[in-house]
Design a protein around this motif. Structure first.
Motif, PDB file in Angstrom:
ATOM      1  N   PRO A 272       0.811  -1.220   0.000  1.00  0.00           N
ATOM      2  CA  PRO A 272       0.000   0.000   0.000  1.00  0.00           C
ATOM      3  C   PRO A 272       0.850   1.279   0.000  1.00  0.00           C
ATOM      4  N   LYS A 273       1.973   1.255   0.710  1.00  0.00           N
ATOM      5  CA  LYS A 273       2.851   2.429   0.701  1.00  0.00           C
ATOM      6  C   LYS A 273       3.466   2.640  -0.681  1.00  0.00           C
ATOM      7  N   ASP A 288       0.379 -10.287  -8.936  1.00  0.00           N
ATOM      8  CA  ASP A 288      -0.150 -11.644  -8.836  1.00  0.00           C
ATOM      9  C   ASP A 288      -1.340 -11.654  -7.872  1.00  0.00           C
ATOM     10  N   GLU A 289      -1.898 -12.829  -7.639  1.00  0.00           N
ATOM     11  CA  GLU A 289      -3.127 -12.919  -6.842  1.00  0.00           C
ATOM     12  C   GLU A 289      -2.933 -12.417  -5.422  1.00  0.00           C
ATOM     13  N   ARG A 290      -1.782 -12.734  -4.815  1.00  0.00           N
ATOM     14  CA  ARG A 290      -1.558 -12.304  -3.426  1.00  0.00           C
ATOM     15  C   ARG A 290      -1.362 -10.793  -3.348  1.00  0.00           C
ATOM     16  N   ALA A 291      -0.734 -10.209  -4.353  1.00  0.00           N
ATOM     17  CA  ALA A 291      -0.590  -8.751  -4.367  1.00  0.00           C
ATOM     18  C   ALA A 291      -1.959  -8.088  -4.536  1.00  0.00           C
ATOM     19  N   PRO A 296      -6.681  -4.558  -4.111  1.00  0.00           N
ATOM     20  CA  PRO A 296      -7.570  -5.099  -5.149  1.00  0.00           C
ATOM     21  C   PRO A 296      -7.675  -4.240  -6.402  1.00  0.00           C
ATOM     22  N   ASP A 297      -7.272  -2.966  -6.318  1.00  0.00           N
ATOM     23  CA  ASP A 297      -7.424  -2.099  -7.486  1.00  0.00           C
ATOM     24  C   ASP A 297      -6.301  -2.254  -8.498  1.00  0.00           C
ATOM     25  N   ILE A 298      -5.228  -2.995  -8.172  1.00  0.00           N
ATOM     26  CA  ILE A 298      -4.170  -3.187  -9.158  1.00  0.00           C
ATOM     27  C   ILE A 298      -4.594  -4.269 -10.150  1.00  0.00           C
ATOM     28  N   LEU A 299      -4.005  -4.240 -11.322  1.00  0.00           N
ATOM     29  CA  LEU A 299      -4.409  -5.136 -12.400  1.00  0.00           C
ATOM     30  C   LEU A 299      -3.719  -6.494 -12.275  1.00  0.00           C
TER      31      LEU A 299
END
Length: 413
Positions: A272-273, A288-291, A296-299
């Protein structure tokens, strides 16, 4: 003028360059630096033609940034030439010497490579940087830039050649291939007997084309899929600052960070930072899925993303569970350019530096420092990602070869 004729011209001035003094080379370099600044308006005017053509051709923001020259950048180019003039001459150094039992005295010294060809893309600063380094190291140079920068390159070369002539140097010490067709590049790749070495500078496609098709010896300079690994012991504020710099300070360069690797134990705090800082520059993040579970807004990221040098406001994120997994991922996907670890653990830092197989490896610092000027080499000819002869930022020493001088008094074998 044909590429072959440029090669003939370069061969003709090679003997002059092999005997000219360090003082004379420095005088010519300072004349070039002054001329670049004195003819600034002319160079910017010609560069503006390239920028207009580039916009009309739909070049993206990163390529236009590489192409653009203004007063500040020309001053920086001239300062780079002056820094080269101040550097110790790499030629004529004694590597070692000894005397054999039979009385032969053997000395190994550094000498110019001879005639160097450089094929590059939309970065007109390379024209001056490469010419300065080749001149100081006693090499004639044939430059072949891309069509995007042809007007800028012609202007810079003309200014440098005028300065050479005023310093008593043949203007053919620095030459430009004005034909930007694929045919001229192919001709350079097969100019055996005239070129001693060919150096490609640019994107992955250009570099691979030269490596695969050249019959002239090539020093491979690599594209930069540079990684930063955020270790489980990382100072996450430091990580965010470093990543923001490495990704966004200048997106169009090969030492910009393209890929993040983050330890799962710290991703909830770190990502988040990092995201907040990168979003200041509207940077797209693909994870990736864990990121994506953390942000949740990242692709979503594809496997191809982890191999990609974006040269744009885009970055990938991979989550790992250990240092070893991070090392394995980076070595698999890296182009061998520059990688960094953010960590407070010395053992982890040492292991990362030992195991990462890239030309430049950092602890708690931005990958943007992989640069000849930042390393104290003056301007650079490129960042070599190969392992023979030269690796990392290539300065004067990497543009020399060696030869043996043997003194006898009648010995026969």
């Amino acid at each position: 003028m044909s590429v072959k004729q440029l090669g003939i011209n370069a061969r003709r001035v090679q003997s002059f360059l092999s005997t000219v003094t360090t003082e004379d080379k420095n005088r010519a370099l300072l004349a070039i630096a002054d001329a670049l600044q004195n003819r600034k308006e002319f160079i910017i005017k010609e560069n503006q033609r390239d920028l207009e053509n580039g916009k009309a051709a739909g070049l993206n923001a990163g390529l236009l940034d590489r192409l653009m020259l203004n007063g500040e950048r020309i001053d920086a180019i001239a300062d780079g030439v002056r820094q080269v003039a101040q550097l110790e001459d790499a030629c004529g150094k004694t590597v070692y010497e000894y005397e054999k039992e039979n009385g032969l005295k053997i000395k190994k010294i550094t000498v110019p490579i001879g005639v160097i060809g450089i094929i590059f893309e939309a970065r007109p600063n390379v024209t001056a940087d490469a010419a300065a380094l080749c001149l100081k190291s006693g090499n004639a140079v044939i430059l072949r830039g891309g069509k995007e920068a042809i007007n800028s390159n012609k202007a810079i070369t003309a200014v440098m050649q005028e300065a050479l002539a005023s310093s008593g140097f043949p203007k053919e010490c620095i030459q430009l291939v004005e034909d930007t067709s694929r045919a001229s590049a192919n001709e350079m790749m097969t100019l055996n007997g005239y070129l001693d070495c060919l150096i490609p500078r640019g994107g992955k496609g250009l570099i691979q084309a030269v490596v695969k098709n050249s019959t002239v010896p090539v020093i491979e300079t690599g594209s930069g899929n540079c990684h930063i690994y955020v270790d489980e012991t990382a100072d996450t504020d430091m990580a965010a600052d470093i990543i923001f710099n490495a990704k966004t300070q200048r997106i169009s360069v090969c030492n910009a960070c393209e890929s993040l690797v983050i330890h799962s134990a710290v991703i909830a705090e770190a990502l988040p930072k990092i995201k907040a800082r990168l979003y200041e520059k509207n940077t797209e993040i693909r994870g990736d899925e864990r990121a994506r579970a953390v942000c949740p807004d990242i692709l979503p990221a594809s496997e191809e993303d982890y191999y990609t040098e974006y040269l744009d406001y885009i970055i990938s994120v991979k989550t790992v569970d250990s240092l070893d997994e991070a090392i394995e991922h980076i070595n698999e996907h890296s182009t061998g350019h520059s990688e960094a670890i953010i960590t407070e653990n010395k053992n982890n830092a040492d292991r990362f530096m030992q195991c990462i197989d890239s030309s430049s490896v950092y602890v708690n610092a931005s990958t943007r420092f992989t640069d000849g000027g930042e390393f104290g080499l003056g301007a650079e000819i490129g960042i070599s990602t190969q392992k023979l002869h030269a690796r990392g930022p290539m300065g004067l020493a990497e543009l020399t070869s060696t030869k043996y001088l043997i003194y006898g008094n009648g010995q026969v074998r």
